[in-house]
Write a protein that holds these residues in place. Structure first.
Motif, PDB file in Angstrom:
ATOM      1  N   ALA A 269      12.409  -5.526 -11.438  1.00 38.12           N
ATOM      2  CA  ALA A 269      11.919  -7.244 -11.501  1.00 38.12           C
ATOM      3  C   ALA A 269      13.200  -8.082 -11.323  1.00 38.12           C
ATOM      4  O   ALA A 269      13.379  -8.834 -10.466  1.00 38.12           O
ATOM      5  N   LEU A 270      14.606  -7.645 -11.990  1.00 41.13           N
ATOM      6  CA  LEU A 270      15.613  -8.347 -11.709  1.00 41.13           C
ATOM      7  C   LEU A 270      16.639  -7.668 -10.517  1.00 41.13           C
ATOM      8  O   LEU A 270      17.471  -8.466  -9.979  1.00 41.13           O
ATOM      9  N   GLY A 271      16.157  -6.532 -10.103  1.00 43.97           N
ATOM     10  CA  GLY A 271      16.779  -5.854  -8.957  1.00 43.97           C
ATOM     11  C   GLY A 271      18.447  -5.595  -8.958  1.00 43.97           C
ATOM     12  O   GLY A 271      19.130  -5.386  -8.000  1.00 43.97           O
ATOM     13  N   ARG A 272      18.533  -5.163 -10.198  1.00 45.65           N
ATOM     14  CA  ARG A 272      20.046  -4.882 -10.729  1.00 45.65           C
ATOM     15  C   ARG A 272      20.379  -4.110 -11.883  1.00 45.65           C
ATOM     16  O   ARG A 272      19.347  -4.042 -12.572  1.00 45.65           O
ATOM     17  N   ALA A 273      21.153  -3.400 -12.008  1.00 43.55           N
ATOM     18  CA  ALA A 273      21.707  -2.867 -13.128  1.00 43.55           C
ATOM     19  C   ALA A 273      21.919  -3.683 -14.257  1.00 43.55           C
ATOM     20  O   ALA A 273      22.496  -5.122 -13.881  1.00 43.55           O
ATOM     21  N   ALA A 274      21.996  -3.391 -15.285  1.00 42.31           N
ATOM     22  CA  ALA A 274      22.580  -4.090 -16.634  1.00 42.31           C
ATOM     23  C   ALA A 274      23.956  -4.085 -16.682  1.00 42.31           C
ATOM     24  O   ALA A 274      24.881  -3.146 -16.346  1.00 42.31           O
ATOM     25  N   GLU A 275      24.792  -5.326 -16.866  1.00 46.61           N
ATOM     26  CA  GLU A 275      26.361  -5.220 -17.432  1.00 46.61           C
ATOM     27  C   GLU A 275      26.293  -4.534 -18.822  1.00 46.61           C
ATOM     28  O   GLU A 275      25.699  -5.024 -19.879  1.00 46.61           O
ATOM     29  N   VAL A 276      27.391  -3.880 -18.916  1.00 46.95           N
ATOM     30  CA  VAL A 276      27.378  -3.360 -20.407  1.00 46.95           C
ATOM     31  C   VAL A 276      27.563  -4.663 -21.540  1.00 46.95           C
ATOM     32  O   VAL A 276      27.024  -4.279 -22.563  1.00 46.95           O
ATOM     33  N   GLU A 277      28.025  -5.819 -21.176  1.00 45.99           N
ATOM     34  CA  GLU A 277      27.905  -6.705 -22.130  1.00 45.99           C
ATOM     35  C   GLU A 277      26.803  -7.153 -22.359  1.00 45.99           C
ATOM     36  O   GLU A 277      26.373  -7.791 -23.635  1.00 45.99           O
ATOM     37  N   GLU A 278      25.519  -7.048 -21.480  1.00 46.17           N
ATOM     38  CA  GLU A 278      24.358  -7.453 -22.003  1.00 46.17           C
ATOM     39  C   GLU A 278      23.673  -6.678 -22.807  1.00 46.17           C
ATOM     40  O   GLU A 278      23.006  -7.058 -23.679  1.00 46.17           O
ATOM     41  N   ILE A 279      23.970  -5.164 -22.691  1.00 42.24           N
ATOM     42  CA  ILE A 279      23.290  -4.375 -23.663  1.00 42.24           C
ATOM     43  C   ILE A 279      23.975  -4.496 -25.073  1.00 42.24           C
ATOM     44  O   ILE A 279      23.315  -4.532 -25.977  1.00 42.24           O
ATOM     45  N   ALA A 280      25.241  -4.789 -25.108  1.00 41.78           N
ATOM     46  CA  ALA A 280      25.883  -4.944 -26.145  1.00 41.78           C
ATOM     47  C   ALA A 280      25.599  -6.200 -27.030  1.00 41.78           C
ATOM     48  O   ALA A 280      25.420  -6.169 -28.346  1.00 41.78           O
ATOM     49  N   ASP A 281      25.249  -7.308 -26.442  1.00 44.01           N
ATOM     50  CA  ASP A 281      24.654  -8.595 -26.998  1.00 44.01           C
ATOM     51  C   ASP A 281      23.312  -8.074 -27.544  1.00 44.01           C
ATOM     52  O   ASP A 281      23.042  -8.805 -28.810  1.00 44.01           O
ATOM     53  N   CYS A 282      22.535  -7.488 -26.988  1.00 42.34           N
ATOM     54  CA  CYS A 282      21.107  -6.931 -27.386  1.00 42.34           C
ATOM     55  C   CYS A 282      21.396  -5.975 -28.959  1.00 42.34           C
ATOM     56  O   CYS A 282      20.666  -6.282 -29.885  1.00 42.34           O
ATOM     57  N   ILE A 283      22.295  -5.340 -28.859  1.00 50.87           N
ATOM     58  CA  ILE A 283      22.704  -4.434 -29.807  1.00 50.87           C
ATOM     59  C   ILE A 283      23.103  -5.616 -31.063  1.00 50.87           C
ATOM     60  O   ILE A 283      22.732  -5.275 -32.424  1.00 50.87           O
ATOM     61  N   ALA A 284      24.099  -6.347 -30.942  1.00 46.82           N
ATOM     62  CA  ALA A 284      24.566  -7.208 -31.743  1.00 46.82           C
ATOM     63  C   ALA A 284      23.279  -7.960 -32.526  1.00 46.82           C
ATOM     64  O   ALA A 284      23.364  -8.576 -33.644  1.00 46.82           O
ATOM     65  N   PHE A 285      22.343  -8.318 -31.702  1.00 42.94           N
ATOM     66  CA  PHE A 285      20.991  -9.182 -32.257  1.00 42.94           C
ATOM     67  C   PHE A 285      20.372  -8.119 -33.033  1.00 42.94           C
ATOM     68  O   PHE A 285      20.075  -8.582 -34.167  1.00 42.94           O
ATOM     69  N   LEU A 286      20.015  -7.006 -32.817  1.00 45.31           N
ATOM     70  CA  LEU A 286      19.587  -5.978 -33.577  1.00 45.31           C
ATOM     71  C   LEU A 286      20.337  -5.919 -35.134  1.00 45.31           C
ATOM     72  O   LEU A 286      19.813  -5.414 -36.113  1.00 45.31           O
ATOM     73  N   ALA A 287      21.796  -5.995 -34.958  1.00 43.84           N
ATOM     74  CA  ALA A 287      22.489  -5.693 -36.134  1.00 43.84           C
ATOM     75  C   ALA A 287      22.521  -7.050 -37.036  1.00 43.84           C
ATOM     76  O   ALA A 287      22.901  -7.119 -38.046  1.00 43.84           O
ATOM     77  N   SER A 288      21.987  -8.147 -36.554  1.00 42.95           N
ATOM     78  CA  SER A 288      22.103  -9.590 -37.146  1.00 42.95           C
ATOM     79  C   SER A 288      20.908  -9.834 -37.883  1.00 42.95           C
ATOM     80  O   SER A 288      19.771  -9.163 -37.787  1.00 42.95           O
ATOM     81  N   PRO A 289      20.894 -10.788 -38.667  1.00 45.78           N
ATOM     82  CA  PRO A 289      19.622 -11.304 -39.657  1.00 45.78           C
ATOM     83  C   PRO A 289      18.848 -11.940 -38.595  1.00 45.78           C
ATOM     84  O   PRO A 289      17.672 -12.231 -39.011  1.00 45.78           O
ATOM     85  N   MET A 290      19.128 -12.199 -37.501  1.00 41.67           N
ATOM     86  CA  MET A 290      18.063 -12.691 -36.382  1.00 41.67           C
ATOM     87  C   MET A 290      16.995 -11.764 -36.152  1.00 41.67           C
ATOM     88  O   MET A 290      15.804 -12.294 -35.804  1.00 41.67           O
TER      89      MET A 290
END
Length: 266
Positions: A227-248
């Motif tokens: 759908a986005l037509g590109r691969a993820a940047e590593v920073e984008e995946i890292a930010d998702c991991i930070a979300f999972l690690a957070s109280p959010m």
């Protein structure tokens, strides 16, 4: 300004790629202590130097941990707790791509090695992390006793498209998703959150080397149809991991967070 994260974190496969950028994201969002492990000591040393230059106030513990070795896993987590007094967040990231041939062309040795790292290695780490976390003080429903994030893959939820033969990898990543779900049920009432992230293709050095082969490779074709037509940047995946690690993400348990740019929609 309040930080998204606090406390200490242990990350495997932290020398480069998703592991390194997760460490950087954690440091940026407020983690005070990082225990970073890998088998590539030279690259990990350089990466830690770079982290310290950018975040001089953070404490970093360097560890040599081969996740195939039970004693190294136990020692690494014990050293983490000895230095920081607590393990708040664990990211089980260490993994390999493994054989990229169909099942009838894969040796038993290659299959077993991939499963030993990508699945059994996650289990070894999670077992030790749980042993520590369940005996820690509970910081309440938003923080709990600890949080574990396992790095799975969209291929832990689906089979790969034709032309991308990753049977061993897919089998192991399905196992990671199952392990995450099973222990999430058991340990949730004990204040331990366990979730997985399922990234799609991510711009690591390995992926870049494959894409450099041209637009007609099976991988390039698959990226074009996402759908986005590109691969993820590593920073984008890292930010998702930070979300999972957070109280959010405090009401997420046993989830498989898909971060795939819409790859699985098409």
């Amino acid at each position: 300004m309040a930080h998204l994260l606090s406390g200490t974190a242990f990350i495997t496969g932290a020398a480069q790629g998703i592991g390194l950028h997760t460490a950087l994201a954690f440091a940026n969002h407020g983690i005070q202590g990082l225990a970073l492990s890998d088998t590539n000591d030279e690259v990990l040393t350089k990466s830690i130097r770079d982290i310290k230059e950018k975040y001089p106030d953070i404490e970093v513990l360097q560890l040599h941990v081969d996740v195939r070795d039970e004693k190294q896993v136990q020692s690494g987590i014990a050293e983490t707790v000895k230095k920081f007094g607590r393990l708040d967040i664990a990211v089980n990231n260490a993994g390999i791509r493994g054989p990229t041939t169909n099942t009838d062309g894969v040796s038993e040795e290659d299959f077993s090695n991939l499963v030993d790292i990508n699945l059994s290695g996650v289990w070894r780490c999670q077992r030790e992390e749980l042993r520590v976390m369940k005996n820690q003080d509970d910081k309440g429903p938003r923080q709990g006793r600890g949080r574990i994030i396992n790095i799975a893959s969209i291929f832990g939820l689906f089979g790969a498209p034709n032309g991308l033969p990753h049977t061993a990898y897919i089998a192991a990543k399905h196992g990671v998703v199952g392990l995450t779900k099973a222990d999430a049920v058991i340990y949730g009432r004990q204040g331990i959150r366990i979730n997985a992230i399922c990234p799609s293709f991510t711009r690591t050095a390995l992926l870049d080397s494959i894409l450099a082969q041209g637009d007609e490779t099976p991988l390039a074709s698959e990226l074009k149809r996402s759908a986005l037509g590109r691969a993820a940047e590593v920073e984008e995946i890292a930010d998702c991991i930070a979300f999972l690690a957070s109280p959010m993400s405090s009401y997420m348990q046993g989830a498989s967070l898909v971060a795939d740019g819409g790859f699985t929609l098409t």
